[in-house]
Design a protein around this motif. Structure first.
Motif, PDB file in Angstrom:
ATOM      1  N   PRO A 212      64.359   8.850  71.142  1.00  0.00           N
ATOM      2  CA  PRO A 212      65.138   7.993  72.053  1.00  0.00           C
ATOM      3  C   PRO A 212      65.358   8.676  73.403  1.00  0.00           C
ATOM      4  CG  PRO A 212      66.190   8.142  69.873  1.00  0.00           C
ATOM      5  CD  PRO A 212      65.110   9.164  69.905  1.00  0.00           C
ATOM      6  N   ASP A 213      65.505  10.022  73.425  1.00  0.00           N
ATOM      7  CA  ASP A 213      65.746  10.726  74.686  1.00  0.00           C
ATOM      8  C   ASP A 213      64.532  10.653  75.598  1.00  0.00           C
ATOM      9  OD1 ASP A 213      68.136  11.350  73.577  1.00  0.00           O
ATOM     10  OD2 ASP A 213      67.526  13.366  72.941  1.00  0.00           O
ATOM     11  N   GLU A 214      63.352  10.933  75.025  1.00  0.00           N
ATOM     12  CA  GLU A 214      62.136  10.911  75.840  1.00  0.00           C
ATOM     13  C   GLU A 214      61.606   9.486  76.030  1.00  0.00           C
ATOM     14  OE1 GLU A 214      59.582  14.797  74.755  1.00  0.00           O
ATOM     15  OE2 GLU A 214      60.017  13.526  73.039  1.00  0.00           O
ATOM     16  N   ARG A 215      62.172   8.524  75.311  1.00  0.00           N
ATOM     17  CA  ARG A 215      61.641   7.154  75.257  1.00  0.00           C
ATOM     18  C   ARG A 215      60.148   7.172  74.924  1.00  0.00           C
ATOM     19  NH1 ARG A 215      65.184   3.198  77.013  1.00  0.00           N
ATOM     20  NH2 ARG A 215      66.897   3.987  78.267  1.00  0.00           N
ATOM     21  N   ARG A 216      59.871   7.764  73.780  1.00  0.00           N
ATOM     22  CA  ARG A 216      58.491   7.866  73.330  1.00  0.00           C
ATOM     23  C   ARG A 216      58.413   7.588  71.851  1.00  0.00           C
ATOM     24  NH1 ARG A 216      56.221  13.395  75.921  1.00  0.00           N
ATOM     25  NH2 ARG A 216      56.247  12.612  78.053  1.00  0.00           N
ATOM     26  N   ALA A 217      57.240   7.132  71.427  1.00  0.00           N
ATOM     27  CA  ALA A 217      57.016   6.969  69.991  1.00  0.00           C
ATOM     28  C   ALA A 217      55.620   7.456  69.660  1.00  0.00           C
ATOM     29  CB  ALA A 217      57.173   5.502  69.586  1.00  0.00           C
ATOM     30  N   ARG A 218      55.518   8.029  68.462  1.00  0.00           N
ATOM     31  CA  ARG A 218      54.245   8.585  68.033  1.00  0.00           C
ATOM     32  C   ARG A 218      53.941   7.997  66.658  1.00  0.00           C
ATOM     33  NH1 ARG A 218      51.954  14.331  68.074  1.00  0.00           N
ATOM     34  NH2 ARG A 218      51.360  14.706  65.912  1.00  0.00           N
ATOM     35  N   PHE A 219      52.719   7.545  66.474  1.00  0.00           N
ATOM     36  CA  PHE A 219      52.309   6.950  65.197  1.00  0.00           C
ATOM     37  C   PHE A 219      51.138   7.747  64.657  1.00  0.00           C
ATOM     38  CE2 PHE A 219      54.436   3.718  67.645  1.00  0.00           C
ATOM     39  CZ  PHE A 219      55.321   3.179  66.729  1.00  0.00           C
ATOM     40  N   GLU A 220      51.276   8.188  63.416  1.00  0.00           N
ATOM     41  CA  GLU A 220      50.260   9.063  62.829  1.00  0.00           C
ATOM     42  C   GLU A 220      49.480   8.337  61.746  1.00  0.00           C
ATOM     43  OE1 GLU A 220      53.137  12.988  63.528  1.00  0.00           O
ATOM     44  OE2 GLU A 220      52.569  12.396  61.490  1.00  0.00           O
ATOM     45  N   TYR A 221      48.170   8.365  61.903  1.00  0.00           N
ATOM     46  CA  TYR A 221      47.251   7.812  60.908  1.00  0.00           C
ATOM     47  C   TYR A 221      46.398   8.968  60.396  1.00  0.00           C
ATOM     48  CZ  TYR A 221      48.082   3.309  63.307  1.00  0.00           C
ATOM     49  OH  TYR A 221      48.635   2.193  63.870  1.00  0.00           O
ATOM     50  N   ASP A 222      45.635   8.742  59.342  1.00  0.00           N
ATOM     51  CA  ASP A 222      44.637   9.741  58.944  1.00  0.00           C
ATOM     52  C   ASP A 222      43.646   9.917  60.092  1.00  0.00           C
ATOM     53  OD1 ASP A 222      45.622  10.328  56.461  1.00  0.00           O
ATOM     54  OD2 ASP A 222      44.457   8.775  55.442  1.00  0.00           O
ATOM     55  N   GLY A 223      43.615  11.102  60.697  1.00  0.00           N
ATOM     56  CA  GLY A 223      42.610  11.380  61.724  1.00  0.00           C
ATOM     57  C   GLY A 223      42.898  10.776  63.083  1.00  0.00           C
ATOM     58  N   LEU A 224      44.040  10.130  63.270  1.00  0.00           N
ATOM     59  CA  LEU A 224      44.372   9.516  64.555  1.00  0.00           C
ATOM     60  C   LEU A 224      45.861   9.644  64.823  1.00  0.00           C
ATOM     61  CD1 LEU A 224      44.069   7.471  67.003  1.00  0.00           C
ATOM     62  CD2 LEU A 224      44.306   5.645  65.332  1.00  0.00           C
ATOM     63  N   VAL A 225      46.196  10.119  66.008  1.00  0.00           N
ATOM     64  CA  VAL A 225      47.591  10.122  66.438  1.00  0.00           C
ATOM     65  C   VAL A 225      47.673   9.286  67.713  1.00  0.00           C
ATOM     66  CG1 VAL A 225      49.497  11.526  67.288  1.00  0.00           C
ATOM     67  CG2 VAL A 225      48.065  12.371  65.432  1.00  0.00           C
ATOM     68  N   PHE A 226      48.597   8.327  67.724  1.00  0.00           N
ATOM     69  CA  PHE A 226      48.755   7.465  68.898  1.00  0.00           C
ATOM     70  C   PHE A 226      50.177   7.636  69.426  1.00  0.00           C
ATOM     71  CE2 PHE A 226      50.110   3.274  70.594  1.00  0.00           C
ATOM     72  CZ  PHE A 226      49.275   3.252  71.701  1.00  0.00           C
ATOM     73  N   THR A 227      50.264   7.944  70.712  1.00  0.00           N
ATOM     74  CA  THR A 227      51.561   8.194  71.328  1.00  0.00           C
ATOM     75  C   THR A 227      51.746   7.217  72.483  1.00  0.00           C
ATOM     76  OG1 THR A 227      51.188  10.523  70.821  1.00  0.00           O
ATOM     77  CG2 THR A 227      53.032  10.016  72.278  1.00  0.00           C
ATOM     78  N   THR A 228      52.935   6.684  72.610  1.00  0.00           N
ATOM     79  CA  THR A 228      53.190   5.747  73.705  1.00  0.00           C
ATOM     80  C   THR A 228      54.589   5.954  74.264  1.00  0.00           C
ATOM     81  OG1 THR A 228      53.350   3.405  74.329  1.00  0.00           O
ATOM     82  CG2 THR A 228      54.003   3.960  72.078  1.00  0.00           C
ATOM     83  N   HIS A 229      54.761   5.687  75.540  1.00  0.00           N
ATOM     84  CA  HIS A 229      56.111   5.611  76.059  1.00  0.00           C
ATOM     85  C   HIS A 229      56.731   4.306  75.556  1.00  0.00           C
ATOM     86  CE1 HIS A 229      54.778   2.546  78.843  1.00  0.00           C
ATOM     87  NE2 HIS A 229      56.004   2.405  79.270  1.00  0.00           N
ATOM     88  N   CYS A 230      58.050   4.237  75.552  1.00  0.00           N
ATOM     89  CA  CYS A 230      58.731   2.976  75.258  1.00  0.00           C
ATOM     90  C   CYS A 230      59.265   2.434  76.581  1.00  0.00           C
ATOM     91  CB  CYS A 230      59.871   3.188  74.271  1.00  0.00           C
ATOM     92  SG  CYS A 230      59.284   3.766  72.669  1.00  0.00           S
TER      93      CYS A 230
END
Lengths: 364, 364
Positions: A212-230
């Motif tokens: 919440p502080d950085e306004r970011r979210a990270r989603f982890e899959y097998d072999g893939l990491v996806f990061t986005t700002h909120c």
């Protein structure tokens, strides 16, 4: 820099991330794919990042940054089982496979921004709970208008203690329960592009990290990491928009209604004129006039509790709403105290479908 | 006016002719479909006309002209087995089916131009001879440039007594034998839009009528008559362009070559820079440089009679030419007396495929 991988994996990875990467931006490194230690990384144009693990053959050393769309265009046409060797001397990358050789411009990998590499927050196991699937079902209702940028995505909120994903453009609102609120996700608004990326994946993410502080979210899959700002903004108070104790006023066949609305849309592709719905005597009449043309459709309809009614909707929205629902029978409901069906929001639902949609009427 | 037909036939007929009819032209009647005596007629924007027989139910009387795209948009979404009733009082058409009712603007059917109704000439039975199929195979080579409008189509010519269909844009030329020359067709140039219409049909026309005086051609199918003007102009003398007694200089795998060219195209979608083909030692090397990028491909190649060679082609044309041919092995041939392979046209053919293609080299 030197690495070997197989062409199919390289093409698949570039296919997954290609949609995120800006074309012809002013800063070449932002349009580049970084290859380092068997990981392929890109930055998305609007505050996103994806990292994908590639299978490597033999020894891998160093890092390189190569124009993403050039490399993707090439990789797409290499037979999938070829071994591709990539070498780089920091201004020129050489790609070799089966006797073919390509030279593409490359950039210093050290210039590749690292600020989205990490997200500080509590990890939540996503337990295959259908989070991405829920995003996918409500995203159609998000706004694309830049003025109300905080509506350009999907929010995770608690409504009376129930965790939900919700999207709205001010005219329609779609929401769906999720089994639990991921740590740190309450109030977060995922941008539309990030939702689209998550919705496109075949699998659910294994874990999420929201900061919440950085306004970011990270989603982890097998072999893939996806990061986005909120999205930086406060989502509207959804509880004020959703009608309290709505009473069913119409029950009708979803596919019948979509077919009739498509015919009415042929008059001018729904350029603004409302579709007027009138219910009485177990029939729903839908009428629309555009210039010299007009159309009238009638389909069976049960008017359960509020009797005859008359309400106008944007026809395109109505088609989208009915198409977003599943199953055959749909129910329209409204709070009779809110000033009549014709001037209060309707809640549209389908039997056995947890998706809830609120649609504002048009003045008629 | 009054007629009844079934919705599926109406939608199919409007689907067939819809592509011909101008949208939003200045003269409404030219964007209309005329319905009369069970025949649906439209005029195409560039001197074409199509007439389709509709099955009718009960008595049909009078004629009406209704905006084609509005009616098509509506008909597309009516369940196919519904009976559709169309009535008209010369300024408003009413379309009814299964309780639905639409009003669409209509025009005086008497204003619908009649000048393409007939073509005066000798009828030829087409005997399923593959005329439309031949047009379809050569049409890719036609020019779309308006300056040389007489190349914007496919011509029927006699070359040394052999009837052919031929298309060219000045850089490449494709021709194919046809079993016989339809009466009056020699020298006729069918416009590209008409060729596209004929190529899209599932069946060959049953008969043709060419009128050299009117510069018109008529193609008759079961239930469909298609009439088009022919381009007013003289087709270039093809015999002067086609190399005499060309000698094979390269023989290679068609699909291998297409795959390699697609990879080379990833450098910039073939924005002008030639692909340089060099043949020697049973290998064909294809090289292309664009700015800082370059690519080199090598595929097996037999150099039958003229030995080593070097020639440049437009890569996009080369992909289109190789894609137009069938089968695997293709042969490049040139007349050695014409100034060398690099500066004379190549004839490109595939084994067991009667299609002949002539491609001009690029300066390298």
């Amino acid at each position: 820099m030197q690495m070997k991988t197989n062409a199919g994996s390289l093409a698949d990875a570039l296919g997954i991330v290609g949609g995120l990467v800006q074309r012809r931006g002013n800063i070449p490194i932002l349009g580049a794919v970084k290859l380092e230690n068997g990981t392929l990384s890109v930055l998305g144009g609007v505050g996103m990042r994806a990292d994908i693990a590639l299978p490597t053959v033999g020894k891998t050393r160093g890092a390189a940054a190569i124009d993403c769309h050039s490399l993707a265009g090439l990789a797409r046409h290499i037979p999938r089982d070829e071994v591709v060797e990539i070498t780089d001397d920091s201004s020129l990358a050489v790609i070799k496979f089966n006797g073919s050789e390509y030279q593409l411009p490359s950039y210093a990998a050290s210039d590749f921004p690292s600020d989205m590499e990490k997200v500080e927050g509590d990890r939540s196991a996503m337990d295959n709970a259908g989070f991405a699937a829920a995003l996918k079902r409500v995203m159609f209702a998000a706004s694309t208008e830049e003025m109300r940028y905080y509506l350009n995505g999907v929010a995770t909120i608690n409504l009376d203690g129930e965790p939900l994903v919700v999207a709205t453009d001010g005219h329609r609102l779609a929401y769906l329960s999720i089994p639990f609120m991921p740590n740190g996700a309450e109030g977060a608004i995922l941008p539309y592009e990030a939702v689209a990326f998550l919705a496109k994946r075949k699998h659910e993410p294994k874990a999420s990290v929201y900061s919440p502080d950085e306004r970011r979210a990270r989603f982890e899959y097998d072999g893939l990491v996806f990061t986005t700002h909120c999205i930086k903004g406060t989502y509207p108070d959804v509880a004020r928009v959703i009608p309290k104790l709505p009473v069913p006023y119409a029950r009708l066949g979803r596919l019948d209604a979509i077919a009739a609305l498509r015919r009415l849309s042929s008059l001018d592709q729904f350029g603004g004129n409302p579709v007027v719905l009138s219910g009485s005597d177990d029939r729903l009449t839908m009428v629309r006039g555009v210039g010299d043309s007009c159309g009238r459709e009638a389909i069976p309809c049960v008017t359960p509790q509020l009797g005859n009614f008359r309400v106008g909707f944007n026809g395109r929205y109505l088609i989208e709403v009915l198409s977003a629902l599943r199953g055959d029978a749909v129910t329209f409901a409204a709070s009779p105290d809110d000033g009549g069906i014709g001037s209060s929001p309707s809640v549209i639902t389908a039997d056995d479908d947890p998706l809830r949609i609120v649609l504002m009427p048009m003045r008629i």
